[in-house]
Design a protein around this motif. Structure first.
Motif, PDB file in Angstrom:
ATOM      1  N   MET A 438       0.839  -1.192   0.000  1.00  0.00           N
ATOM      2  CA  MET A 438       0.000   0.000   0.000  1.00  0.00           C
ATOM      3  C   MET A 438       0.877   1.246   0.000  1.00  0.00           C
ATOM      4  SD  MET A 438      -3.189  -0.615  -0.260  1.00  0.00           S
ATOM      5  CE  MET A 438      -3.946   0.878   0.334  1.00  0.00           C
ATOM      6  N   THR A 439       1.497   1.528  -1.151  1.00  0.00           N
ATOM      7  CA  THR A 439       2.295   2.732  -1.288  1.00  0.00           C
ATOM      8  C   THR A 439       1.362   3.920  -1.522  1.00  0.00           C
ATOM      9  OG1 THR A 439       2.497   2.476  -3.671  1.00  0.00           O
ATOM     10  CG2 THR A 439       4.151   1.387  -2.310  1.00  0.00           C
ATOM     11  N   VAL A 440       1.900   5.128  -1.335  1.00  0.00           N
ATOM     12  CA  VAL A 440       1.106   6.331  -1.589  1.00  0.00           C
ATOM     13  C   VAL A 440       0.656   6.353  -3.041  1.00  0.00           C
ATOM     14  CG1 VAL A 440       1.165   8.849  -1.596  1.00  0.00           C
ATOM     15  CG2 VAL A 440       2.330   7.585   0.221  1.00  0.00           C
ATOM     16  N   GLU A 441       1.542   5.913  -3.933  1.00  0.00           N
ATOM     17  CA  GLU A 441       1.228   5.931  -5.353  1.00  0.00           C
ATOM     18  C   GLU A 441       0.083   4.980  -5.686  1.00  0.00           C
ATOM     19  OE1 GLU A 441       3.782   5.972  -9.509  1.00  0.00           O
ATOM     20  OE2 GLU A 441       4.633   5.082  -7.712  1.00  0.00           O
ATOM     21  N   ARG A 442      -0.067   3.887  -4.923  1.00  0.00           N
ATOM     22  CA  ARG A 442      -1.077   2.878  -5.240  1.00  0.00           C
ATOM     23  C   ARG A 442      -2.370   3.052  -4.454  1.00  0.00           C
ATOM     24  NH1 ARG A 442       0.653  -3.050  -4.870  1.00  0.00           N
ATOM     25  NH2 ARG A 442      -0.926  -3.289  -6.462  1.00  0.00           N
ATOM     26  N   GLN A 443      -2.364   3.921  -3.438  1.00  0.00           N
ATOM     27  CA  GLN A 443      -3.519   3.979  -2.543  1.00  0.00           C
ATOM     28  C   GLN A 443      -4.789   4.434  -3.260  1.00  0.00           C
ATOM     29  OE1 GLN A 443      -2.710   6.782   0.552  1.00  0.00           O
ATOM     30  NE2 GLN A 443      -2.799   8.565  -0.780  1.00  0.00           N
ATOM     31  N   TRP A 444      -4.642   5.113  -4.406  1.00  0.00           N
ATOM     32  CA  TRP A 444      -5.820   5.573  -5.130  1.00  0.00           C
ATOM     33  C   TRP A 444      -6.600   4.410  -5.744  1.00  0.00           C
ATOM     34  CZ3 TRP A 444      -5.416  10.129  -3.246  1.00  0.00           C
ATOM     35  CH2 TRP A 444      -4.167  10.731  -3.101  1.00  0.00           C
ATOM     36  N   ALA A 445      -6.027   3.219  -5.764  1.00  0.00           N
ATOM     37  CA  ALA A 445      -6.699   2.067  -6.369  1.00  0.00           C
ATOM     38  C   ALA A 445      -7.523   1.275  -5.362  1.00  0.00           C
ATOM     39  CB  ALA A 445      -5.668   1.145  -7.027  1.00  0.00           C
ATOM     40  N   TYR A 446      -7.602   1.730  -4.113  1.00  0.00           N
ATOM     41  CA  TYR A 446      -8.254   0.948  -3.062  1.00  0.00           C
ATOM     42  C   TYR A 446      -9.204   1.820  -2.252  1.00  0.00           C
ATOM     43  CZ  TYR A 446      -4.378  -2.024  -4.377  1.00  0.00           C
ATOM     44  OH  TYR A 446      -3.484  -2.767  -5.105  1.00  0.00           O
ATOM     45  N   LEU A 447     -10.204   1.161  -1.649  1.00  0.00           N
ATOM     46  CA  LEU A 447     -11.158   1.839  -0.780  1.00  0.00           C
ATOM     47  C   LEU A 447     -11.191   1.123   0.563  1.00  0.00           C
ATOM     48  CD1 LEU A 447     -14.137   2.407  -3.243  1.00  0.00           C
ATOM     49  CD2 LEU A 447     -12.658   4.170  -2.274  1.00  0.00           C
ATOM     50  N   PRO A 448     -11.174   1.853   1.673  1.00  0.00           N
ATOM     51  CA  PRO A 448     -11.243   1.197   2.984  1.00  0.00           C
ATOM     52  C   PRO A 448     -12.591   0.504   3.178  1.00  0.00           C
ATOM     53  CG  PRO A 448     -11.474   3.577   3.212  1.00  0.00           C
ATOM     54  CD  PRO A 448     -11.095   3.325   1.784  1.00  0.00           C
ATOM     55  N   LEU A 449     -12.623  -0.456   4.079  1.00  0.00           N
ATOM     56  CA  LEU A 449     -13.838  -1.230   4.310  1.00  0.00           C
ATOM     57  C   LEU A 449     -15.001  -0.334   4.734  1.00  0.00           C
ATOM     58  CD1 LEU A 449     -15.033  -4.077   4.336  1.00  0.00           C
ATOM     59  CD2 LEU A 449     -14.284  -4.304   6.716  1.00  0.00           C
ATOM     60  N   GLY A 450     -14.690   0.785   5.377  1.00  0.00           N
ATOM     61  CA  GLY A 450     -15.751   1.710   5.780  1.00  0.00           C
ATOM     62  C   GLY A 450     -16.516   2.307   4.620  1.00  0.00           C
TER      63      GLY A 450
END
Length: 610
Positions: A438-450
């Motif tokens: 979970m790099t800063v560059e990749r975090q835009w591809a994911y959503l937290p469970l909330g």
């Protein structure tokens, strides 16, 4: 020479300059030529001086510097070595020779010389900066950062050290820290084009794309042929939806022929657009570009697509587990073509891969420590796993229609089925929501469970956790917030026990996940999987991922947030649950209990809800 004219004929200067037996005259003429920028003339005069007086260290130092400026690296190194032979305590010669040796690809020797120079004078900030550079080349990143920090303690205005430290933070994906350091460096050296380029990459990693583009253009205004900012500008344009990213990659490759990162990024763009032949060729630059694992050398040649009949092929892993599942879709084709195949895999995958590819020899990857520089394997040819598609997937027609290529342990599949029979619901859906990386560059591809409320609120669905890191607190909060249980198997290590995870996944009706190994494993097992996120190169120009026949992909449309794709998944899941409920009502026999129940089996982990 002007001084000689002022002194008139027969002046002492004229005698010195034009006496062919005097080394001083040749030295002075060399210095004059160097000051005028006539480097080749300077080299000729300095060579004459050292022939006349070979023990004069200052002349050797001047010759070395002139050769360095002329790009004659070997001659410069030889001259600096002579300086050290005549004056072993010459710190400047030690540093200059170290810089040349580092440029020649000998960082270990450079480190030794720089440490000798620092033993003579530890207060030289520039020497500490050079030591950090050499240590970085050796992969000693912690020691390199310490050397740069020492340089900054000695000289807070050392722009190169600030830039190097910022570059190291960028390489660690600590983009915000890198940005602060690089802006400090640029305040000291605003005309430093390369630093603007490094800043651009850090800003791009933070997602500050407009600022990144401005930094790239500032770097290119100062140095139009600088390859790195040209490459970063291409990435930035691509991420912002521009259509001319390839032009910038091409300019970077032209500015620095063979620039590996430019070629690699061009390859990804080509693959994403469906230009497979060109894309696979440029994707081969991933090792040189630093976008794959460590490139390895073998005593046998690499397979380049020639016939494999009667040959033994060694396939070695190179990237993460998710990529390993994807590239494994090519293994059966290689096995059919070759006389024998040896597959190397991540140690946790050994039982799963050995069962799935029984006609091959499957070995666990050995630790990096202790490997030979040139490895020997009992095969005729070798190939990294990510290069197989270049020769086996040249077009979309080359993707076979088979639904799966990995096969779980049937005994463990039955055990998991018995456990899942203890919970109700018409549809059993496994979920995962992030990647291990979970790099800063990749975090835009994911959503937290909330943010999964629309999905978790679909009635008639039983959710099973497949997220493989420490997520218990997140699950508890989601259960409390959305009022729905999320089940998991006690004592099943989702991160390390791939046999157990594969058996569990094979018993699910559906898996919903972003770009992570959970989605890749489900697709490789042939389980229906809905993958959400932005398009990437693995789509190969289409609206699906042709590697995985059982996978559907959900992309946010232009201008939409990622949550919009998850909203469409929720709508599709509602329809699927209604169909499953209708099918269950029409099927003969007893229904599963409507309320979740716990059942513990003595031979397998128990199922629990948080």
């Amino acid at each position: 020479m002007a001084a000689g004219r002022r002194g008139g004929h027969r002046s002492p200067w004229e005698a010195v300059l034009y006496d062919p037996a005097r080394a001083e005259g040749a030295f002075l003429l060399g210095l004059a030529a160097a000051r005028l920028g006539r480097v080749e003339a300077a080299i000729r005069w300095f060579r004459r001086a050292v022939r006349l007086q070979p023990g004069w260290a200052d002349v050797w130092a001047a010759l070395a510097d002139a050769c360095r400026r002329a790009g004659r690296w070997k001659e410069a190194a030889a001259a600096f070595a002579m300086v050290l032979a005549l004056s072993p305590a010459d710190g400047a010669a030690l540093v200059n020779l170290a810089v040349l040796e580092r440029a020649a690809g000998h960082p270990r020797v450079a480190v030794r010389r720089l440490r000798r120079a620092l033993a003579l004078d530890p207060r030289q900030a520039g020497t500490w900066n050079n030591l950090g550079n050499a240590l970085r080349d050796l992969g000693a990143t912690v020691q390199a950062a310490a050397a740069w920090r020492t340089a900054l303690v000695l000289d807070p205005g050392q722009a190169d050290a600030l830039g190097n430290l910022g570059g190291a933070r960028r390489d660690q994906d600590r983009f915000a820290e890198a940005r602060v350091l690089l802006r400090r460096a640029l305040a000291l050296a605003p005309q430093h084009a390369a630093l603007h380029g490094v800043l651009a990459y850090a800003l791009s990693g933070e997602g500050r794309l407009e600022e990144a583009e401005r930094a790239c253009r500032r770097a290119l205004a100062l140095a139009p042929a600088l390859a790195d900012p040209l490459c970063t500008l291409g990435l930035t344009v691509q991420r912002r939806g521009g259509a001319d990213a390839l032009r910038w990659f091409d300019r970077a490759a032209a500015a620095s022929p063979g620039h590996p990162l430019a070629r690699f990024n061009r390859g990804l763009a080509e693959l994403e657009s469906g230009a497979l032949a060109e894309g696979w060729a440029n994707y081969s630059c991933r090792f040189a570009a630093g976008r794959a694992g460590r490139e390895r050398r073998f005593s046998i040649p690499e397979w380049r697509g020639e016939p494999l009949a009667g040959k033994r092929l060694f396939i070695w892993r190179e990237q993460g587990v998710g990529d390993e599942f994807l590239f494994a879709s090519c293994y059966a084709d290689a096995i059919r073509q070759a006389g024998g195949v040896v597959i190397e895999c991540e140690p946790r995958l050994l039982p799963l891969f050995a069962r799935s590819f029984p006609k091959a020899i499957v070995r666990a990857e050995q630790p990096l420590r202790g490997r030979a520089l040139v490895e020997t394997v009992d095969c005729d040819l070798h190939i990294p796993a990510g290069s197989l598609p270049r020769y086996l997937r040249g077009g979309l027609a080359d993707f076979p229609p088979r639904s799966s290529w990995l096969f779980p342990d049937p005994v463990r599949v039955l055990e998991r089925r018995q456990q899942l029979d203890g919970i109700g619901g018409d549809l059993r859906v496994g979920i995962a929501w992030r990647s291990q990386l979970m790099t800063v560059e990749r975090q835009w591809a994911y959503l937290p469970l909330g943010d999964w409320g629309p999905v978790l609120g679909v009635p008639g669905v039983t959710f099973v956790n497949l997220q493989y890191d420490d997520c218990e607190v997140e699950i508890q909060r989601a259960e409390a917030r959305f009022g729905v249980p999320i089940y998991e198997l006690e004592r099943l290590d989702l991160k390390n026990d791939f046999e157990g995870t594969a058996a569990l996944t094979a018993n699910l009706d559906l898996v919903i996940a972003p770009a992570n190994s959970v989605a890749e494993l489900a697709g490789a097992l042939g389980v229906p999987v809905w993958r959400f996120g932005a398009r990437d190169w693995t789509h190969l120009g289409g609206g699906v991922r042709p590697w995985y026949p059982s996978m559907r992909v959900f992309h946010p449309r232009a201008g939409e947030p990622l949550s919009a794709a998850l909203g469409r998944i929720a709508a599709e899941l509602r329809r699927a649950a209604a169909l499953a409920r209708r099918a269950g009502a029409e099927a003969p026999g007893p229904r599963l209990p409507a309320r979740p129940a716990r059942r513990v089996h003595p031979q397998a982990p128990s199922l629990r809800r948080h």
